[in-house]
Design an enzyme around this catalytic site. Structure first.
Site: not given
Length: 350
Positions: A243-245
């Site tokens: 997922a993001h980051n």
């Protein structure tokens, strides 16, 4: 095509015991190898099978050689890490037998005029390359792949057919990306407002280091504000969600169907068994090994093996166990009361 075993050992290292002129055609498992194959022994449980193998050459450790040398009569290659030696031999034969890809851009590819593609690279049929994309030397971009605007791909990187590599993302050298992978899709970011979801624009990128491998249908989301980072040497199996980051530390490996929620920071040289899950915003130290099917619900600060699931059981037994687990709070309180009573009786007796 045959290869002289002595030449292979000279290239890959190890101690050769037997005929260096043995001609080999490739690698094979213990039970399927013939006199023209190389096989290996790294699992002590397979020593009996190794002693009986028909392989022309056997790669093994010095200790295993001492134990099975009376049974196995073929050529031996002694090395400290038989599995790694075998893997490098497999790479040698695969490269030798693979037809080279001719450089150039297929006529059906759509390439923006501002894209930069090294003349030694190959772009396959129906590929789309948008404005400002940069592709390094000796890359192979498989049929039907999409390269977004402003993205960068390092030298000797291979995209199998139908890879999606979206805008502004960066990938290093010698990376392998398998079919169906999507790199740089929007992260799952929404703000709740009076019963509605407001999309949070995902303006970060995905940055991938050198010597990474990404499995089929794996997805790596771009960051919301900062970048999602996959460091060098990471190995991701099929159908993984990053997922993001997130930050995945160097040389970490994840088996199929692992899921990593947003903003998780995972250390270097970690391993994750199939279907393991990591909750968001957690930090995991270097050299952490998570068992298959485990849920990581808290940060891990110490290296080691971690497991978080109940052993498989018949459904009726599992239901009984679940009923006991639901009563643990009550049982704990009763035990504490009993301990208190025992202390009181002991003090009175004394």
């Amino acid at each position: 095509m045959r290869t002289r075993l002595g030449d292979l050992v000279e290239s890959l290292g190890g101690e050769l015991i037997g005929d260096p002129d043995l001609a080999v055609i490739g690698v094979a498992p213990l039970d399927a190898a013939t006199a023209s194959h190389i096989t290996f022994l790294s699992n002590p449980k397979l020593r009996t099978q190794a002693a009986a193998t028909r392989a022309g050459a056997l790669v093994l450790s010095a200790s295993d050689h001492q134990l099975i040398s009376q049974g196995y009569r073929g050529v031996c290659v002694i090395t400290t890490n038989p599995y790694a030696w075998f893997a490098r031999a497999a790479q040698f034969f695969a490269a030798r037998d693979t037809e080279p890809v001719a450089p150039g851009i297929h006529p059906s590819a759509i390439v923006h005029a501002s894209a930069q593609i090294d003349s030694a690279s190959s772009v396959g049929p129906q590929v789309t390359i948008e404005a400002g994309a940069v592709i390094g030397e000796h890359c192979v971009i498989g049929a039907g792949s999409f390269i977004g605007r402003g993205s960068r791909i390092g030298a000797y990187t291979l995209f199998y057919p139908r890879v999606t590599f979206l805008s502004a993302c960066e990938i290093g050298a010698r990376v392998i990306v398998h079919s169906g992978a999507v790199i740089g899709a929007d992260g799952f970011g929404f703000a709740a407002d009076q019963g509605h979801w407001i999309k949070i624009s995902q303006t970060g990128r995905v940055r991938i280091g050198d010597d990474v491998e990404i499995g089929a249908n794996t997805t790596i989301d771009r960051g919301a504000l900062e970048d999602t980072v996959i460091e060098e040497g990471v190995k991701l199996d099929n159908q993984i969600q990053i997922a993001h980051n997130c930050v995945i530390g160097a040389h970490t490996a994840m088996a199929g169907c692992v899921g990593v929620a947003g903003s998780a920071k995972i250390g270097r040289h970690c391993t994750f068994g199939g279907a393991a899950m990591v909750l968001g915003h957690l930090s995991i130290a270097d050299h952490v090994h998570v068992s298959s099917g485990s849920l990581v619900s808290r940060s891990i600060s110490e290296p080691g093996q971690y497991t978080g699931f109940y052993p498989l059981a018949r459904n009726a037994d599992w239901e009984k166990t679940a009923a006991v687990v639901r009563q643990l709070d009550t049982m704990r309180d009763r035990v504490r009361e009993l301990e208190k009573l025992v202390r009181q009786l002991t003090a009175k007796h004394e």
